[in-house]
Design a protein around this motif. Structure first.
Motif, PDB file in Angstrom:
ATOM      1  N   VAL A  55     -11.015  -3.986  21.343  1.00  0.00           N
ATOM      2  CA  VAL A  55     -10.294  -4.410  20.150  1.00  0.00           C
ATOM      3  C   VAL A  55     -11.203  -5.258  19.263  1.00  0.00           C
ATOM      4  CG1 VAL A  55      -8.306  -5.697  19.272  1.00  0.00           C
ATOM      5  CG2 VAL A  55      -8.086  -4.323  21.352  1.00  0.00           C
ATOM      6  N   LEU A  56     -11.909  -6.207  19.866  1.00  0.00           N
ATOM      7  CA  LEU A  56     -12.885  -7.019  19.143  1.00  0.00           C
ATOM      8  C   LEU A  56     -14.210  -6.958  19.890  1.00  0.00           C
ATOM      9  CD1 LEU A  56     -10.721 -10.213  18.413  1.00  0.00           C
ATOM     10  CD2 LEU A  56     -11.084  -8.231  16.918  1.00  0.00           C
ATOM     11  N   VAL A 103      -8.870  -7.264   6.500  1.00  0.00           N
ATOM     12  CA  VAL A 103      -8.156  -6.005   6.317  1.00  0.00           C
ATOM     13  C   VAL A 103      -8.603  -5.025   7.384  1.00  0.00           C
ATOM     14  CG1 VAL A 103      -7.870  -6.344   3.835  1.00  0.00           C
ATOM     15  CG2 VAL A 103      -9.887  -5.135   4.675  1.00  0.00           C
ATOM     16  N   GLY A 104      -7.804  -3.979   7.543  1.00  0.00           N
ATOM     17  CA  GLY A 104      -8.120  -2.957   8.543  1.00  0.00           C
ATOM     18  C   GLY A 104      -6.885  -2.129   8.808  1.00  0.00           C
ATOM     19  N   GLY A 105      -7.054  -1.040   9.506  1.00  0.00           N
ATOM     20  CA  GLY A 105      -5.934  -0.157   9.799  1.00  0.00           C
ATOM     21  C   GLY A 105      -4.980  -0.739  10.823  1.00  0.00           C
ATOM     22  N   ASN A 106      -3.836  -0.068  11.002  1.00  0.00           N
ATOM     23  CA  ASN A 106      -2.870  -0.490  12.009  1.00  0.00           C
ATOM     24  C   ASN A 106      -3.511  -0.426  13.398  1.00  0.00           C
ATOM     25  OD1 ASN A 106      -0.846  -0.826  10.121  1.00  0.00           O
ATOM     26  ND2 ASN A 106      -0.065   1.262  10.366  1.00  0.00           N
ATOM     27  N   GLY A 107      -3.321  -1.506  14.164  1.00  0.00           N
ATOM     28  CA  GLY A 107      -3.884  -1.558  15.505  1.00  0.00           C
ATOM     29  C   GLY A 107      -5.365  -1.850  15.562  1.00  0.00           C
ATOM     30  N   SER A 108      -5.934  -2.272  14.430  1.00  0.00           N
ATOM     31  CA  SER A 108      -7.378  -2.531  14.391  1.00  0.00           C
ATOM     32  C   SER A 108      -7.770  -3.864  15.034  1.00  0.00           C
ATOM     33  CB  SER A 108      -7.888  -2.490  12.949  1.00  0.00           C
ATOM     34  OG  SER A 108      -7.270  -3.499  12.170  1.00  0.00           O
ATOM     35  N   VAL A 157      -7.660 -20.943   5.099  1.00  0.00           N
ATOM     36  CA  VAL A 157      -6.649 -19.910   5.285  1.00  0.00           C
ATOM     37  C   VAL A 157      -7.271 -18.636   5.843  1.00  0.00           C
ATOM     38  CG1 VAL A 157      -4.841 -18.534   4.170  1.00  0.00           C
ATOM     39  CG2 VAL A 157      -5.392 -20.814   3.279  1.00  0.00           C
ATOM     40  N   ALA A 158      -6.626 -18.052   6.865  1.00  0.00           N
ATOM     41  CA  ALA A 158      -6.934 -16.702   7.326  1.00  0.00           C
ATOM     42  C   ALA A 158      -5.745 -15.831   6.945  1.00  0.00           C
ATOM     43  CB  ALA A 158      -7.161 -16.671   8.830  1.00  0.00           C
ATOM     44  N   LEU A 159      -5.983 -14.850   6.091  1.00  0.00           N
ATOM     45  CA  LEU A 159      -4.906 -14.005   5.570  1.00  0.00           C
ATOM     46  C   LEU A 159      -5.164 -12.562   5.985  1.00  0.00           C
ATOM     47  CD1 LEU A 159      -3.412 -14.230   1.991  1.00  0.00           C
ATOM     48  CD2 LEU A 159      -3.664 -12.061   3.168  1.00  0.00           C
ATOM     49  N   VAL A 160      -4.246 -12.027   6.773  1.00  0.00           N
ATOM     50  CA  VAL A 160      -4.340 -10.654   7.265  1.00  0.00           C
ATOM     51  C   VAL A 160      -3.345  -9.786   6.503  1.00  0.00           C
ATOM     52  CG1 VAL A 160      -3.698  -9.187   9.219  1.00  0.00           C
ATOM     53  CG2 VAL A 160      -5.195 -11.156   9.583  1.00  0.00           C
ATOM     54  N   SER A 161      -3.814  -8.643   6.019  1.00  0.00           N
ATOM     55  CA  SER A 161      -2.920  -7.767   5.269  1.00  0.00           C
ATOM     56  C   SER A 161      -3.487  -6.359   5.234  1.00  0.00           C
ATOM     57  CB  SER A 161      -2.738  -8.279   3.837  1.00  0.00           C
ATOM     58  OG  SER A 161      -1.930  -7.389   3.079  1.00  0.00           O
ATOM     59  N   HIS A 162      -2.590  -5.374   5.040  1.00  0.00           N
ATOM     60  CA  HIS A 162      -3.054  -4.008   4.819  1.00  0.00           C
ATOM     61  C   HIS A 162      -3.110  -3.698   3.322  1.00  0.00           C
ATOM     62  CE1 HIS A 162       1.364  -3.541   4.721  1.00  0.00           C
ATOM     63  NE2 HIS A 162       1.136  -2.512   3.941  1.00  0.00           N
ATOM     64  N   VAL A 191     -13.704 -11.517   1.990  1.00  0.00           N
ATOM     65  CA  VAL A 191     -12.885 -10.474   2.622  1.00  0.00           C
ATOM     66  C   VAL A 191     -13.721  -9.747   3.673  1.00  0.00           C
ATOM     67  CG1 VAL A 191     -11.519  -8.382   2.286  1.00  0.00           C
ATOM     68  CG2 VAL A 191     -11.518 -10.162   0.518  1.00  0.00           C
ATOM     69  N   TYR A 192     -13.102  -9.519   4.835  1.00  0.00           N
ATOM     70  CA  TYR A 192     -13.759  -8.808   5.925  1.00  0.00           C
ATOM     71  C   TYR A 192     -12.950  -7.563   6.286  1.00  0.00           C
ATOM     72  CZ  TYR A 192     -16.709 -12.877   6.755  1.00  0.00           C
ATOM     73  OH  TYR A 192     -17.629 -13.896   6.620  1.00  0.00           O
ATOM     74  N   MET A 193     -13.657  -6.537   6.699  1.00  0.00           N
ATOM     75  CA  MET A 193     -13.036  -5.315   7.201  1.00  0.00           C
ATOM     76  C   MET A 193     -13.231  -5.261   8.713  1.00  0.00           C
ATOM     77  SD  MET A 193     -11.559  -2.302   6.823  1.00  0.00           S
ATOM     78  CE  MET A 193     -11.740  -1.779   5.109  1.00  0.00           C
ATOM     79  N   LEU A 194     -12.133  -5.023   9.433  1.00  0.00           N
ATOM     80  CA  LEU A 194     -12.194  -4.870  10.882  1.00  0.00           C
ATOM     81  C   LEU A 194     -11.988  -3.394  11.209  1.00  0.00           C
ATOM     82  CD1 LEU A 194     -12.465  -6.290  13.612  1.00  0.00           C
ATOM     83  CD2 LEU A 194      -9.987  -6.611  13.608  1.00  0.00           C
TER      84      LEU A 194
END
Length: 212
Positions: free
Chosen positions: A17-18, A34-39, A181-186, A198-201
């Motif tokens: 996962v990581l 940002v990243g896909g579902n389950g990323s 702030v850590a902000l997670v969103s799709h 902004v980071y991409m996972l």
């Protein structure tokens, strides 16, 4: 520096996962993921909140390396759908939570609720709230004690346009007051607009894609 993640690895049932994830969050900074579902986006927030632990690597919050059983203080946390005691009103839920720490009183709770268009005097039980009202109540809990670290998972979920605007105003105000702030969103466009970095996972790897 409020947050430092060093070379973190996390697997679930053998699935990566990581993988060697590193990240910092400074005062007066909003970092988007940002990243896909389950990323694994929410996994990062859970690690920072002490709700989950690494297989390898360090998670440092407020200068303290988190160990099993440790939960960092001075954070505001919104992960998935906010949960409250169904039979109580919104205000009574928040008052009960605030009383656990004893850092704020009625005036602070009421003022924060009103910023998010919630009526502190509404006696209706939370179980009758719409999804949007429940989300705004969750955001009220995040902001009301003015924490130094905000961990936000899909914070604008179910919000109307006016509520989104109010949330953004409070987010920027918290940043100006010194919060990280850590902000997670799709929602990539939303994250790009609100965040300083902004980071991409993707496939367990975190890569920076934007710096303002």
């Amino acid at each position: 520096m409020i947050v430092e993640i060093r070379n973190v690895q996390k697997r679930f049932r053998g699935k990566r996962v990581l993988e060697d994830v590193s990240l910092t969050i400074n005062e007066k900074e909003i970092v988007g993921i940002v990243g896909g579902n389950g990323s694994g986006k929410t996994t990062i927030l859970r690690l920072l909140a002490g709700l989950m632990y690494t297989d390898r690597g360090d998670v440092i919050v407020h200068g303290q390396t988190l160990k099993k059983g440790q939960f960092p203080g001075n954070i505001g946390l919104l992960i998935e759908t906010p949960r409250f005691i169904d039979r109580l009103s919104g205000y009574d839920n928040l008052k009960m939570l605030a009383d656990l720490k004893g850092e704020i009183g009625k005036i602070d709770i009421r003022a924060t609720m009103e910023k998010l268009k919630l009526d502190p005097d509404l006696k209706d039980a939370v179980k009758t709230y719409s999804l949007g009202m429940n989300q705004r109540l969750g955001l009220t809990q995040v902001f009301m004690e003015r924490p130094k670290l905000l961990l936000l998972d899909e914070p604008t979920n179910a919000l109307d346009e006016d509520s989104k605007k109010r949330f953004e105003e409070m987010l920027f105000e918290a940043r100006e007051q010194g919060a990280g702030v850590a902000l997670v969103s799709h929602h990539k466009e939303e994250v790009q607009r609100l965040c300083d970095r902004v980071y991409m996972l993707e496939e367990g790897v975190l890569k920076e894609v934007q710096t303002v």
